[in-house]
Design a protein around this motif. Structure first.
Motif, short mmCIF file in Angstrom:
data_model
loop_
_atom_site.label_atom_id
_atom_site.label_comp_id
_atom_site.label_asym_id
_atom_site.label_seq_id
_atom_site.Cartn_x
_atom_site.Cartn_y
_atom_site.Cartn_z
N TYR A 5 0.83 -1.20 0.00
CA TYR A 5 0.00 0.00 0.00
C TYR A 5 0.87 1.26 0.00
O TYR A 5 0.61 2.22 -0.72
N ILE A 9 1.25 4.38 -2.88
CA ILE A 9 1.23 5.82 -2.62
C ILE A 9 2.46 6.48 -3.23
O ILE A 9 2.36 7.52 -3.89
N TYR A 32 -1.87 -1.30 -9.76
CA TYR A 32 -2.24 -2.23 -8.68
C TYR A 32 -1.76 -3.65 -9.00
O TYR A 32 -1.17 -4.33 -8.15
N LEU A 51 -7.36 4.34 -0.38
CA LEU A 51 -6.71 5.52 -0.95
C LEU A 51 -7.62 6.75 -0.84
O LEU A 51 -7.15 7.86 -0.61
N ILE A 56 -5.57 10.10 -0.50
CA ILE A 56 -4.48 9.97 -1.46
C ILE A 56 -5.03 10.27 -2.85
O ILE A 56 -4.35 10.90 -3.67
#
Length: 252
Positions: A5, A9, A32, A51, A56
């Motif tokens: 994860y 980001i 992803y 997210l 994000i």
């Protein structure tokens, strides 16, 4: 947060800082798959949810996301407004209505504005119904008028600290739906209304420029949403020139 994860980001912010930080949903899915080493749609949607939760990314259109470098604007909840909203929802839960206060603008103004008022916007056909309801329930607490009444008699309402103004809600106005089913205005809606409406003359001129610069400096603005609403309300080319003159687009 797991390392995959965190890697998502980092990659989003480092590789998609160009193109105004817009990423297609299919591009996000490809990223992803590369990082998570699977193509499970449910897991992907869960990751997208995280997210969004941690700001994000946010929806930019039905197939695009905006990668955020700044916070999303969230209107502060005020007990006074919640009570007004409950009165309206109890009687007219199927009529789209928003309740907000111009006091929120003092976060952005150069000069503290004393003449604040509560704005109740509702569907055009319902303005008289809402006006009547609020007068029945709140007449002792507020001076309650329509937008046109206020604009035509502003001198009568100077220094009135308890103004409540009912106006029609533009059907294309960008709104946010809250958990209780009610709505609130987005910052993009407020920006256009401040630019256009006589009701907000205290916030226009140089003060408006200052407000806009502060909004862009503090928050991520959805330009697609902003310009879409602007096209419905103002001369879009003049408005874009106004924005351009503020030198804030590199901050979006």
């Amino acid at each position: 947060m797991n390392f995959k994860y965190i890697e998502m980001i980092k990659r989003l912010r480092n590789e998609y800082a160009h193109n105004k930080r817009i990423i297609l949903k299919e591009e996000l899915f490809e990223l992803y798959k590369e990082i998570y080493l699977n193509d499970n749609l449910k897991t992907f949607e869960n990751m997208v949810g995280l997210l969004k939760k941690y700001e994000i990314i946010t929806n930019y259109s039905s197939f695009e996301y905006l990668i955020l470098q700044k916070a999303l604007y969230k209107m502060k909840e005020m007990e006074e407004l919640v009570k007004i909203n409950k009165i309206i929802l109890k009687e007219y839960k199927d009529i789209k209505t928003i309740v907000w206060s111009t006091t929120i603008l003092n976060e952005f103004t150069q000069h503290y504005i004393m003449n604040n008022y509560i704005i109740v916007e509702t569907e055009k056909f319902a303005t008289e119904m809402i006006l009547t309801l609020l007068k029945e329930k709140l007449m002792k607490k507020y001076t309650i008028v329509t937008e046109s009444m206020y604009n035509q008699n502003k001198n009568l309402f100077l220094n009135n600290e308890n103004m409540l103004i009912v106006k029609s809600l533009n059907s294309r106005a960008p709104l946010e739906k809250k958990n209780d089913g009610s709505f609130e205005p987005t910052i993009e809606k407020i920006m256009i209304d401040l630019y256009k409406d006589k009701l907000y003359e205290y916030y226009q001129g140089k003060e408006l420029e200052y407000i806009y610069i502060n909004i862009f400096e503090k928050y991520s603005i959805n330009l697609k949403k902003l310009y879409s609403y602007a096209k419905d309300r103002v001369n879009i080319e003049q408005y874009k020139n106004f924005i351009k003159g503020l030198n804030v687009l590199n901050e979006v």
